[in-house]
Enzyme design. Structure first.
Site, PDB file in Angstrom:
ATOM      1  N   LYS A   1       0.084   4.230  -0.296  1.00 53.00           N
ATOM      2  CA  LYS A   1      -0.591   5.407   0.289  1.00 53.00           C
ATOM      3  C   LYS A   1      -0.424   6.608  -0.655  1.00 53.00           C
ATOM      4  O   LYS A   1      -0.313   6.435  -1.852  1.00 53.00           O
ATOM      5  CB  LYS A   1      -0.063   5.698   1.689  1.00 53.00           C
ATOM      6  CG  LYS A   1      -0.021   4.459   2.583  1.00 53.00           C
ATOM      7  CD  LYS A   1       0.118   4.807   4.027  1.00 53.00           C
ATOM      8  CE  LYS A   1       0.420   3.551   4.816  1.00 53.00           C
ATOM      9  NZ  LYS A   1       0.155   3.701   6.232  1.00 53.00           N
TER      10      LYS A   1
ATOM     11  N   SER B   1       3.588  -1.975  10.339  1.00 56.73           N
ATOM     12  CA  SER B   1       5.051  -1.932  10.515  1.00 56.73           C
ATOM     13  C   SER B   1       5.744  -3.236  10.129  1.00 56.73           C
ATOM     14  O   SER B   1       6.714  -3.635  10.771  1.00 56.73           O
ATOM     15  CB  SER B   1       5.406  -1.517  11.949  1.00 56.73           C
ATOM     16  OG  SER B   1       4.950  -0.201  12.206  1.00 56.73           O
TER      17      SER B   1
ATOM     18  N   GLU C   1      -5.117  -5.049  10.804  1.00 57.39           N
ATOM     19  CA  GLU C   1      -4.127  -3.995  10.987  1.00 57.39           C
ATOM     20  C   GLU C   1      -4.412  -3.229  12.273  1.00 57.39           C
ATOM     21  O   GLU C   1      -5.237  -2.295  12.266  1.00 57.39           O
ATOM     22  CB  GLU C   1      -4.185  -3.013   9.814  1.00 57.39           C
ATOM     23  CG  GLU C   1      -3.887  -3.617   8.466  1.00 57.39           C
ATOM     24  CD  GLU C   1      -3.316  -2.581   7.507  1.00 57.39           C
ATOM     25  OE1 GLU C   1      -2.237  -2.820   6.982  1.00 57.39           O
ATOM     26  OE2 GLU C   1      -3.941  -1.525   7.325  1.00 57.39           O
TER      27      GLU C   1
ATOM     28  N   ASN D   1       0.869  -1.183   0.000  1.00 58.93           N
ATOM     29  CA  ASN D   1       0.000   0.000   0.000  1.00 58.93           C
ATOM     30  C   ASN D   1       0.902   1.228   0.000  1.00 58.93           C
ATOM     31  O   ASN D   1       1.492   1.563   1.021  1.00 58.93           O
ATOM     32  CB  ASN D   1      -0.888  -0.031   1.257  1.00 58.93           C
ATOM     33  CG  ASN D   1      -1.690   1.253   1.424  1.00 58.93           C
ATOM     34  OD1 ASN D   1      -1.824   2.035   0.476  1.00 58.93           O
ATOM     35  ND2 ASN D   1      -2.222   1.475   2.622  1.00 58.93           N
TER      36      ASN D   1
ATOM     37  N   HIS E   1      -9.488   1.001   5.043  1.00 62.42           N
ATOM     38  CA  HIS E   1      -8.198   1.233   5.713  1.00 62.42           C
ATOM     39  C   HIS E   1      -8.425   2.196   6.887  1.00 62.42           C
ATOM     40  O   HIS E   1      -9.247   3.115   6.796  1.00 62.42           O
ATOM     41  CB  HIS E   1      -7.199   1.821   4.711  1.00 62.42           C
ATOM     42  CG  HIS E   1      -5.797   1.824   5.235  1.00 62.42           C
ATOM     43  ND1 HIS E   1      -5.345   2.773   6.121  1.00 62.42           N
ATOM     44  CD2 HIS E   1      -4.750   0.983   5.025  1.00 62.42           C
ATOM     45  CE1 HIS E   1      -4.077   2.505   6.427  1.00 62.42           C
ATOM     46  NE2 HIS E   1      -3.695   1.426   5.773  1.00 62.42           N
TER      47      HIS E   1
ATOM     48  N   GLY F   1       2.521   2.336  10.663  1.00 64.80           N
ATOM     49  CA  GLY F   1       3.441   3.452  10.462  1.00 64.80           C
ATOM     50  C   GLY F   1       4.174   3.892  11.719  1.00 64.80           C
ATOM     51  O   GLY F   1       4.780   4.961  11.748  1.00 64.80           O
TER      52      GLY F   1
ATOM     53  N   GLU G   1      -6.850   4.644   7.892  1.00 65.85           N
ATOM     54  CA  GLU G   1      -6.680   6.073   7.553  1.00 65.85           C
ATOM     55  C   GLU G   1      -7.945   6.612   6.898  1.00 65.85           C
ATOM     56  O   GLU G   1      -8.307   7.771   7.093  1.00 65.85           O
ATOM     57  CB  GLU G   1      -5.439   6.258   6.659  1.00 65.85           C
ATOM     58  CG  GLU G   1      -4.158   6.057   7.458  1.00 65.85           C
ATOM     59  CD  GLU G   1      -2.964   5.550   6.660  1.00 65.85           C
ATOM     60  OE1 GLU G   1      -2.991   5.586   5.414  1.00 65.85           O
ATOM     61  OE2 GLU G   1      -1.996   5.084   7.307  1.00 65.85           O
TER      62      GLU G   1
HETATM   63  C1  PEP Z   1      -0.696   0.192   5.956  1.00 60.88           C
HETATM   64  O1  PEP Z   1      -0.740   1.326   5.533  1.00 60.88           O
HETATM   65  O2  PEP Z   1      -1.614  -0.579   5.651  1.00 60.88           O
HETATM   66  C2  PEP Z   1       0.423  -0.211   6.791  1.00 60.88           C
HETATM   67  C3  PEP Z   1       0.371  -1.376   7.376  1.00 60.88           C
HETATM   68  O3  PEP Z   1       1.452   0.680   6.932  1.00 60.88           O
HETATM   69  P1  PEP Z   1       2.914   0.383   7.575  1.00 60.88           P
HETATM   70  O4  PEP Z   1       3.394  -0.917   6.998  1.00 60.88           O
HETATM   71  O5  PEP Z   1       3.752   1.550   7.154  1.00 60.88           O
HETATM   72  O6  PEP Z   1       2.728   0.284   9.057  1.00 60.88           O
END
Ligand code: PEP
Length: 252
Positions: free
Chosen positions: A11, A210, A164, A9, A94, A170, A96
């Site tokens: 983003k 992460s 998640e 992803n 997601h 992040g 976000e």
């Molecule tokens: C994500 O945006 O779905 C995500 C898991 O980000 P990150 O791997 O940067 O934590």
């Protein structure tokens, strides 16, 4: 046997030319890996250029979002009818989107239904906030999110779910493999209650939050974890390729 799936992803990162360069950097090595589904989810504006680059490639494309209507007066939105010619997957719900764009369970349910009807494969994201985790409410939260998203959905094994935990996205503070495995096993049981045992046993459930090349083995060596949704680390070609390669090795 569930085919492992690693999705990147990106983003809101990369211009079209940066996106093309990133794909060129990883394409040849990513294509060599077998036994793992590889999905790149760049920004909408780069889908078309990357689709050109990936003609005849086993690497798949996904979008990061879509609207829940097919067409009409929804300025700035992108519909599944537009996406289906460009990509196979779409990330929905997601955290976000839920947090910054106020997407609620009802909206995510509408998106999921329309994505499936339109022939897109959804990657449905669920996960709890830090305070919910600390209050021991993780299972309540993910159970509610999964059930609400799946209301009225035909049981389809094309569905992918990404667990998640929001506190892990992040932040560099990933969950432990065991924690993630337990919650993903729980999500599969919830999915079984809604979609039936056979479909729940067939759908892929990823961990996200992460994930890096350094901690891939911790997650992918867990039996319930079928892959990863990777944010930051998917923007580095060598790191993303390493995550995919390790997954192939662990799950073979
Ligand atoms: C994500 O945006 O779905 C995500 C898991 O980000 P990150 O791997 O940067 O934590």
């Amino acid at each position: 046997m569930r085919l492992p799936i690693i999705a990147g992803n990106w983003k809101m990162n990369t211009t079209v030319s940066e996106a093309v360069t990133l794909v060129q950097e990883m394409k040849a090595t990513l294509e060599q890996v077998e036994g793992v589904e590889r999905v790149l989810c760049p920004p909408f504006v780069s889908l078309s250029a990357i689709k050109e680059l990936l003609q005849d490639s086993p690497i798949k494309l996904g979008a990061q979002n879509m609207y829940f209507e097919e067409k009409g007066a929804f300025t700035g939105e992108v519909s599944p009818r537009m996406l289906v010619d460009l990509c196979e997957y779409v990330i929905l719900g997601h955290s976000e989107r839920r947090q910054y764009f106020r997407e609620d369970d009802n909206m995510i349910n509408k998106k999921l239904k329309l994505a499936l009807k339109s022939g897109l494969k959804p990657i449905l994201c669920v996960g709890e906030k830090l305070e919910e985790n600390e209050a021991g409410k993780t299972e309540d939260v993910v159970s509610h999110q999964v059930k609400a998203a799946l209301v009225g959905i035909e049981p389809l094994k094309e569905l992918v779910i990404a667990y998640e935990p929001i506190w892990a996205i992040g932040t560099g503070r990933a969950a432990s493999g065991e924690q993630a495995n337990n919650t993903i096993g729980f999500i599969r049981r919830i999915a079984a209650g809604v979609l039936g045992e056979n479909i729940a046993a067939a759908i892929r459930i990823q961990y996200g939050g992460s994930v890096t090349a350094a901690n891939t083995a911790e997650f992918l060596s867990q039996p319930e974890i079928d892959g990863a949704l990777v944010g930051g680390a998917s923007l580095k070609a060598a790191e993303f390729v390493s995550i995919v390669r390790q997954t192939a090795e662990i799950k073979k």
